[in-house]
Design a protein around this motif. Structure first.
Motif, short mmCIF file in Angstrom:
data_model
loop_
_atom_site.label_atom_id
_atom_site.label_comp_id
_atom_site.label_asym_id
_atom_site.label_seq_id
_atom_site.Cartn_x
_atom_site.Cartn_y
_atom_site.Cartn_z
N LYS A 5 42.12 -29.54 91.79
CA LYS A 5 40.28 -29.25 91.61
C LYS A 5 40.19 -28.40 92.68
O LYS A 5 40.46 -28.28 93.71
CB LYS A 5 39.73 -30.60 91.82
CG LYS A 5 37.99 -30.43 91.68
CD LYS A 5 37.71 -30.29 93.14
CE LYS A 5 36.05 -29.81 93.06
NZ LYS A 5 35.54 -30.08 94.51
N GLY A 7 36.81 -26.38 94.15
CA GLY A 7 35.37 -26.55 94.38
C GLY A 7 34.86 -24.96 94.32
O GLY A 7 35.31 -24.11 94.64
N GLY A 8 33.50 -25.10 94.63
CA GLY A 8 32.45 -23.78 94.47
C GLY A 8 33.04 -22.91 95.86
O GLY A 8 33.15 -21.73 95.47
N ALA A 9 33.41 -23.55 96.70
CA ALA A 9 33.64 -22.71 97.88
C ALA A 9 35.05 -21.65 97.77
O ALA A 9 35.17 -20.79 98.31
CB ALA A 9 34.05 -23.59 99.28
N LYS A 220 40.42 -27.55 99.60
CA LYS A 220 39.09 -27.42 100.34
C LYS A 220 39.25 -26.22 101.21
O LYS A 220 40.30 -25.63 101.60
CB LYS A 220 38.92 -28.67 101.07
CG LYS A 220 38.74 -29.75 100.28
CD LYS A 220 37.22 -29.77 99.56
CE LYS A 220 37.30 -31.04 98.31
NZ LYS A 220 35.62 -31.28 97.95
N ASP A 221 37.98 -25.98 101.81
CA ASP A 221 38.15 -25.19 102.87
C ASP A 221 38.20 -25.61 104.52
O ASP A 221 38.03 -25.01 105.29
CB ASP A 221 36.64 -24.11 102.87
CG ASP A 221 35.46 -25.27 103.15
OD1 ASP A 221 35.77 -26.46 103.27
OD2 ASP A 221 34.29 -24.72 103.07
N VAL A 225 41.22 -34.22 105.40
CA VAL A 225 40.19 -34.98 105.71
C VAL A 225 40.39 -35.02 107.12
O VAL A 225 41.30 -35.26 107.73
CB VAL A 225 40.33 -36.48 105.02
CG1 VAL A 225 39.19 -37.46 105.32
CG2 VAL A 225 40.44 -36.43 103.58
N LEU A 226 39.18 -34.68 107.66
CA LEU A 226 39.27 -34.64 109.26
C LEU A 226 38.35 -35.96 109.73
O LEU A 226 37.79 -36.58 108.94
CB LEU A 226 38.34 -33.48 109.74
CG LEU A 226 38.95 -32.21 109.27
CD1 LEU A 226 37.90 -30.90 109.63
CD2 LEU A 226 40.28 -31.77 110.04
N ASP A 229 32.89 -34.45 110.03
CA ASP A 229 32.57 -33.22 109.20
C ASP A 229 32.45 -31.94 110.49
O ASP A 229 31.81 -32.15 111.44
CB ASP A 229 31.20 -33.33 109.03
CG ASP A 229 30.71 -32.22 108.05
OD1 ASP A 229 31.29 -31.16 107.94
OD2 ASP A 229 29.81 -32.33 106.99
N ALA A 255 31.30 -38.97 103.80
CA ALA A 255 32.01 -37.95 104.22
C ALA A 255 32.22 -37.02 102.96
O ALA A 255 32.96 -37.40 101.89
CB ALA A 255 33.36 -38.38 104.63
N VAL A 257 33.49 -34.51 102.03
CA VAL A 257 34.69 -33.80 101.46
C VAL A 257 35.44 -34.47 100.29
O VAL A 257 35.93 -33.80 99.36
CB VAL A 257 35.56 -33.88 102.72
CG1 VAL A 257 36.23 -35.28 102.94
CG2 VAL A 257 36.99 -32.82 102.43
P1 ADP Z 1 33.84 -28.24 97.36
O1 ADP Z 1 33.95 -26.61 97.67
O2 ADP Z 1 34.99 -28.76 96.93
O3 ADP Z 1 32.59 -28.49 96.70
P2 ADP Z 1 32.69 -29.39 99.49
O4 ADP Z 1 32.05 -28.39 100.42
O5 ADP Z 1 32.12 -30.14 98.76
O6 ADP Z 1 33.95 -28.35 98.81
O7 ADP Z 1 33.76 -30.20 100.70
C1 ADP Z 1 34.21 -29.54 101.80
C2 ADP Z 1 33.40 -29.96 103.14
O8 ADP Z 1 33.35 -31.24 103.29
C3 ADP Z 1 33.86 -28.99 104.30
O9 ADP Z 1 33.62 -27.47 104.37
C4 ADP Z 1 33.34 -29.93 105.28
O10 ADP Z 1 31.97 -29.39 105.96
C5 ADP Z 1 32.75 -31.19 104.72
N1 ADP Z 1 33.06 -32.49 105.12
C6 ADP Z 1 32.39 -33.45 105.55
N2 ADP Z 1 33.30 -34.43 106.08
C7 ADP Z 1 34.13 -34.16 106.08
C8 ADP Z 1 35.33 -34.70 106.57
N3 ADP Z 1 35.61 -35.81 107.33
N4 ADP Z 1 36.62 -33.77 106.76
C9 ADP Z 1 36.57 -32.57 106.07
N5 ADP Z 1 35.65 -32.25 105.87
C10 ADP Z 1 34.47 -32.69 105.75
#
Ligand code: ADP
Ligand code: ASP
Ligand code: MG
Length: 417
Positions: A5, A7-9, A220-221, A225-226, A229, A255, A257
């Protein structure tokens, strides 16, 4: 089959799309199904189009042109030849959108929302599919709306698993590269539905479940999973391995992510989920699998902004008991208000809620007929999994604590900043 998958980013510009190509070259693309979101912030931009449409704003056309311009620039950056068939294909989707808006008679906001917002994914996958063909990666563009069937709860559709399972397992081609849209489905009458904002992770899980996939990877960017956030916390650490259970808890508390609906279908078939960086595709990232031993060794922090803390108390000093509480919850359900924390005393009842669909104003008027109402807007809900005293004081620093609640593994704190 592996499900990826993006995502937008990851597809926010031409460089992002070229990077997806590079990821595929590094990790392979045979017997792969790609689930792709709308590019960058396109879904938000389409939400503005819908708002302008319903408000009959004179900005309507400008808001559509803005989205066209953005995609057109990406096309010009990707394809040297503006005679490439992709220009006509993308243009056709925009014509469909404009035709829909000019001919639609339905006053149903959520219905119109899904017909319009879905264009983001339809266009992004059209661009990716043409681009991959252009650089020599043969692929099949799959219209997900022929596969994921749902009810007609527009904007938050419920999957009809039986039909979806049958259609996917019978008709998705194996051993090739398939490219399809995240977030979308269709109802009995073949109108487009959506699975809820950020729902593309869930789409990947639906396909994985129905195809008995080998694994799902969400690119992901972030490195994986951290423990918090990185937008709100400094010094985050990567969780190398966690259990489905821990991932479900983290996603449930917010979270972002991983979309919360993603884990359950994967867990039920024990399909591993990998969360990896699209910038470093060969790094292991986070792997999510079965095993109670996979508990993080560090505290995990989740923050949800823009919450509402609502307190209800009885007008006549009567207790707020089962009967009232069930009535209040039936209303939350009806108005699609998400409840993240509950606390009650004899005559008052407090909940931390999220008003995703903008229904709180209407609900408030109904509740006000029976209860005294107090509420704080714009509060933040912090959840700490595996909390320690140090973790709690870090969250509370410089904030006013409104509610605090503790269970064995989890501390939740509602704050006003
Ligand atoms: P997508 O491009 O797939 O839509 P998202 O922006 O939905 O990606 O998810 C990635 C973002 O999730 C990261 O840039 C980060 O800011 C956020 N995020 C929130 N909680 C966490 C976490 N626990 N670990 C990593 N990223 C996280
Ligand atoms: N494009 C949709 C959204 O932004 C779905 C997704 O990206 O997961 O909500
Ligand atoms: Mg997202």
């Amino acid at each position: 089959m592996r499900i990826f998958k993006f995502g937008g980013a990851s597809v926010k510009d031409a460089a992002g799309i070229k990077n997806v190509h590079s990821v595929l070259q590094q990790v392979g693309y045979e017997d792969v199904l790609l689930v792709v979101s709308a590019m960058g912030k396109t879904t938000n931009a389409l939400e503005l189009v819908i708002k302008n449409y319903f408000e009959k704003s004179k900005e309507l056309n400008a808001s559509i042109q803005e989205i066209k311009k953005y995609h057109n620039q990406i096309l010009l950056d990707l394809f040297e030849d503006d005679k490439n068939a992709v220009f006509t294909a993308v243009n056709k989707h925009f014509l469909d959108l404009e035709y829909f808006l000019s001919s639609n008679k339905s006053p149903n906001y959520n219905f119109v929302y899904d017909q319009v917002v879905s264009m983001g994914e339809i266009i992004s996958t059209t661009i990716l599919s043409h681009y991959f063909n252009h650089v020599g990666i043969k692929n099949h563009w799959v219209d997900v709306r022929n596969f994921i069937k749902t009810d007609n709860t527009y904007r938050d559709a419920i999957v009809d698993w039986d039909t979806t399972q049958k259609t996917i397992s019978k008709n998705i081609k194996r051993k090739v590269l398939n490219i399809t849209q995240g977030f979308l489905g269709s109802d009995e009458n073949n109108f487009t539905t959506t699975l809820g904002r950020e729902g593309s992770d869930y789409t990947a899980a639906i396909f994985a479940y129905c195809l008995n996939a080998e694994s799902v990877t969400i690119w992901k960017d972030v490195p994986g999973v951290l423990n918090a956030d990185p937008r709100y916390f400094e010094n985050t650490t990567l969780l190398n391995q966690i259990s489905y259970r821990e991932a479900i808890e983290l996603a449930f508390y917010g979270a972002s992510v991983i979309h919360p609906k993603t884990l359950q279908p994967l867990q039920s078939k024990e399909i591993p989920l990998y969360v990896k960086s699209f910038l470093n595709p060969l790094l292991p990232g986070t792997s999510i699998a079965k095993g109670s031993h996979l508990e993080p060794e560090t505290s995990c922090f989740i923050v949800k902004k823009n919450q509402l803390l609502l307190s209800l108390s009885s007008i006549d000093f009567s207790f707020i008991m089962e009967e009232n509480i069930s009535e209040i919850f039936a209303l939350f359900h009806k108005y699609k208000i998400k409840v993240s924390l509950i606390q009650n005393t004899a005559i008052s009842f407090s909940v931390c809620i999220e008003d995703k669909f903008g229904n709180f104003g209407e609900l408030k008027n109904i509740l006000a007929k029976k209860f005294k109402i107090f509420y704080n807007e714009n509060v933040s809900l912090y959840t700490i999994r595996h909390f320690t005293d140090k973790a709690i004081s870090m969250v509370e620093k410089d904030k006013t604590v409104l509610v605090k609640q503790m269970s064995r593994e989890t501390m939740q704190i509602v704050t006003q900043e």
